[in-house]
Design a protein around this motif. Structure first.
Motif, PDB file in Angstrom:
ATOM      1  N   GLN A  29     -10.532   3.779  -8.117  1.00 41.17           N
ATOM      2  CA  GLN A  29     -11.707   4.031  -7.271  1.00 41.17           C
ATOM      3  C   GLN A  29     -12.920   3.248  -7.757  1.00 41.17           C
ATOM      4  OE1 GLN A  29     -11.819   8.327  -7.263  1.00 41.17           O
ATOM      5  NE2 GLN A  29     -10.395   8.454  -5.538  1.00 41.17           N
ATOM      6  N   GLU A  55      -8.653   2.199   8.740  1.00 40.18           N
ATOM      7  CA  GLU A  55      -9.180   1.870   7.413  1.00 40.18           C
ATOM      8  C   GLU A  55      -8.359   2.583   6.338  1.00 40.18           C
ATOM      9  OE1 GLU A  55     -12.957   2.135   4.390  1.00 40.18           O
ATOM     10  OE2 GLU A  55     -13.125   3.243   6.264  1.00 40.18           O
ATOM     11  N   GLU A  79      -6.846   8.503   3.534  1.00 41.64           N
ATOM     12  CA  GLU A  79      -7.359   8.642   2.166  1.00 41.64           C
ATOM     13  C   GLU A  79      -6.472   9.612   1.394  1.00 41.64           C
ATOM     14  OE1 GLU A  79      -9.951   7.346   0.087  1.00 41.64           O
ATOM     15  OE2 GLU A  79      -8.804   8.643  -1.246  1.00 41.64           O
ATOM     16  N   GLY A 104      -3.630  11.502   2.998  1.00 42.27           N
ATOM     17  CA  GLY A 104      -2.257  11.160   2.637  1.00 42.27           C
ATOM     18  C   GLY A 104      -2.205   9.832   1.906  1.00 42.27           C
ATOM     19  N   ASP A 105      -0.963   9.467   1.557  1.00 45.47           N
ATOM     20  CA  ASP A 105      -0.737   8.230   0.808  1.00 45.47           C
ATOM     21  C   ASP A 105      -0.365   7.134   1.810  1.00 45.47           C
ATOM     22  OD1 ASP A 105       0.321   6.164  -0.704  1.00 45.47           O
ATOM     23  OD2 ASP A 105       1.213   7.523  -2.181  1.00 45.47           O
ATOM     24  N   ASN A 135     -10.987  -1.650   1.599  1.00 43.94           N
ATOM     25  CA  ASN A 135     -11.318  -2.029   0.227  1.00 43.94           C
ATOM     26  C   ASN A 135     -10.231  -1.351  -0.583  1.00 43.94           C
ATOM     27  OD1 ASN A 135     -12.406  -2.521  -2.282  1.00 43.94           O
ATOM     28  ND2 ASN A 135     -14.021  -0.994  -2.096  1.00 43.94           N
TER      29      ASN A 135
HETATM   30  C1  LIG Z   1     -11.534   0.827  -4.255  1.00 44.58           C
HETATM   31  S1  LIG Z   1     -11.745   2.445  -3.578  1.00 44.58           S
HETATM   32  C2  LIG Z   1     -12.636   2.080  -2.127  1.00 44.58           C
HETATM   33  C3  LIG Z   1     -13.422   3.229  -1.561  1.00 44.58           C
HETATM   34  C4  LIG Z   1     -14.293   2.882  -0.350  1.00 44.58           C
HETATM   35  N1  LIG Z   1     -13.530   2.265   0.707  1.00 44.58           N
HETATM   36  C5  LIG Z   1     -15.428   1.983  -0.740  1.00 44.58           C
HETATM   37  O1  LIG Z   1     -15.343   0.774  -0.416  1.00 44.58           O
HETATM   38  O2  LIG Z   1     -16.366   2.456  -1.366  1.00 44.58           O
HETATM   39  C6  LIG Z   1     -10.080   2.742  -3.030  1.00 44.58           C
HETATM   40  C7  LIG Z   1      -9.883   4.060  -2.269  1.00 44.58           C
HETATM   41  O3  LIG Z   1      -8.503   4.149  -1.922  1.00 44.58           O
HETATM   42  C8  LIG Z   1      -8.031   5.477  -2.185  1.00 44.58           C
HETATM   43  N2  LIG Z   1      -6.591   5.378  -2.469  1.00 44.58           N
HETATM   44  C9  LIG Z   1      -5.973   5.047  -3.642  1.00 44.58           C
HETATM   45  N3  LIG Z   1      -4.644   5.018  -3.481  1.00 44.58           N
HETATM   46  C10 LIG Z   1      -4.412   5.355  -2.185  1.00 44.58           C
HETATM   47  C11 LIG Z   1      -3.234   5.519  -1.412  1.00 44.58           C
HETATM   48  N4  LIG Z   1      -2.028   5.311  -1.953  1.00 44.58           N
HETATM   49  N5  LIG Z   1      -3.346   5.874  -0.113  1.00 44.58           N
HETATM   50  C12 LIG Z   1      -4.570   6.076   0.453  1.00 44.58           C
HETATM   51  N6  LIG Z   1      -5.727   5.950  -0.238  1.00 44.58           N
HETATM   52  C13 LIG Z   1      -5.646   5.592  -1.534  1.00 44.58           C
HETATM   53  C14 LIG Z   1      -8.837   5.917  -3.376  1.00 44.58           C
HETATM   54  O4  LIG Z   1      -8.847   7.341  -3.470  1.00 44.58           O
HETATM   55  C15 LIG Z   1     -10.199   5.314  -3.030  1.00 44.58           C
HETATM   56  O5  LIG Z   1     -10.949   6.187  -2.230  1.00 44.58           O
END
Ligand SMILES: C[S@@+](CC[C@H](N)C(=O)[O-])C[C@H]1O[C@@H](n2cnc3c(N)ncnc32)[C@H](O)[C@@H]1O
Length: 348
Positions: A29, A55, A79, A104-105, A135
């Motif tokens: 994160q 997204e 998310e 979810g993943d 991102n």
């Molecule tokens: C680099 S952060 C970006 C957060 C936001 N988009 C920003 O730009 O501030 C990556 C995000 O992806 C989420 N994430 C990590 N692994 C994931 C997965 N397998 N499926 C969905 N989301 C995931 C993390 O919890 C985090 O919120």
């Protein structure tokens, strides 16, 4: 269509404070709180008016807000971390039906199911108004990209609706590899896999210090548009396997990597493959164009069609068997040595 604006909302910084959303390292994160940067990422995706955007990893919702401030008809976010649900729900209420939040993943999420069918366009026409943006967490970005490229090659998931475009972030080093041309240091398997299926562009670089917390690396924003006709027209697993082997030994002649596609007693097939493809076996892998990779893949495919066992051949299992044989030999020698010198084997 006019750009739609969200009503006034607490800032992302306020939301992070309100909901105590400290960044978790294990979920990669790194948040973007600078709305100029989130707007710039969204702009790179192209025209979103009337479209559908998915997204990945919205976190506290910085990019999501910028998306909702465009004329996009609908935004869906996926998310993994439940801690972000309250702040995303707040955004969903403000967006009045234009935002769907899925917890979810993404690696197990069927994105194809949530896309409105009416946006579909034939593959050979202009891309549909469907966009994937994210991102991405560094930990999943490359495996996710490979899965998406595989889905794209079979026109499934989000690509059953046409040539859905992607705008994604990667560590700068990975982004540079994706777009690397031949004869450059960054040219690798990922360059071939991205470029044979997509027109791929590195749009801009975000300095690491723009994220909270700041990662040790800078981040590249990459835009991928699937090609109407892939530059290699063969099944994805075959192209992936050949590219993986060709780029296995970067500093050696490509012959060395290609050799690992065949059992040691079938090096006649290696000669056949180079002869049929017309590729110089003494080229280094980073010198090979997509056209040459195409010829190598076709030559390999012809061999596999004739001898299907060859595709299943995995030189690593050969390597592992050799390792086990070596270890067993060493152990046997140690035991023999101990017996000879009358020592107990308990010290082994
Ligand atoms: C680099 S952060 C970006 C957060 C936001 N988009 C920003 O730009 O501030 C990556 C995000 O992806 C989420 N994430 C990590 N692994 C994931 C997965 N397998 N499926 C969905 N989301 C995931 C993390 O919890 C985090 O919120």
């Amino acid at each position: 269509m006019a750009t739609r604006r969200l009503p006034p909302l607490p800032t992302i910084q306020d939301l992070i404070r309100m909901y105590q959303l400290s960044a978790r390292k294990q979920l990669s994160q790194n948040f973007l709180l600078d709305m100029n940067i989130t707007r710039k990422i969204v702009k790179m995706a192209g025209k979103l008016e009337g479209g559908f955007v998915c997204e990945v990893g919205p976190g506290p919702g910085g990019i999501t807000r910028s998306l909702l401030n465009t004329g996009a008809n609908h935004v869906a976010v996926i998310e993994k971390d439940r801690r972000f649900m309250p702040s995303l729900q707040l955004l969903a209420e403000a967006a009045q039906g234009r935002l769907s939040v899925y917890q979810g993943d993404v690696l197990h999420f069927n994105m194809g199911q949530i896309i409105p069918e009416e946006l579909a366009k034939p593959w050979d026409k202009t891309p549909p108004n469907i966009h994937i943006i994210g991102n991405l967490p560094f930990s999943v970005s490359t495996p996710l990209l490979i899965r998406w490229l595989a889905a794209m090659s079979s026109q499934s998931g989000p690509w059953k609706y046409g040539r859905t475009k992607l705008t994604l972030t990667f560590q700068k080093e990975v982004a540079e590899r994706m777009v690397a041309r031949i004869l450059t240091d960054q040219r690798c398997r990922l360059s071939v896999m991205c470029q044979y299926l997509c027109d791929v562009k590195l749009k801009f670089v975000i300095p690491g210090r723009a994220f909270v917390p700041a990662p040790e690396v800078d981040v590249g924003v990459v835009h991928l548009v699937p090609r109407v006709t892939p530059l290699i027209q063969l099944p994805f697993p075959l192209v992936e396997k050949v590219a993986r082997h060709v780029f296995h030994y970067r500093q050696k002649y490509c012959r060395r990597g290609v050799e690992t596609l065949f059992p040691v007693h079938r090096l006649d097939l290696l000669e056949e493959m180079f002869e049929a493809s017309g590729v110089d076996p003494e080229s280094r892998c980073f010198m090979l164009s997509i056209g040459e990779m195409d010829r190598i893949c076709h030559a390999y495919n012809d061999i596999c069609q004739r001898e299907p066992d060859i595709f299943a051949y995995n030189y690593r299992s050969r390597e592992n068997a050799a390792k086990v044989r070596r270890k067993t030999k060493i152990l046997t020698e140690m035991i023999e040595e101990q017996i000879l010198h009358g020592k107990s084997s308990s010290g082994l």
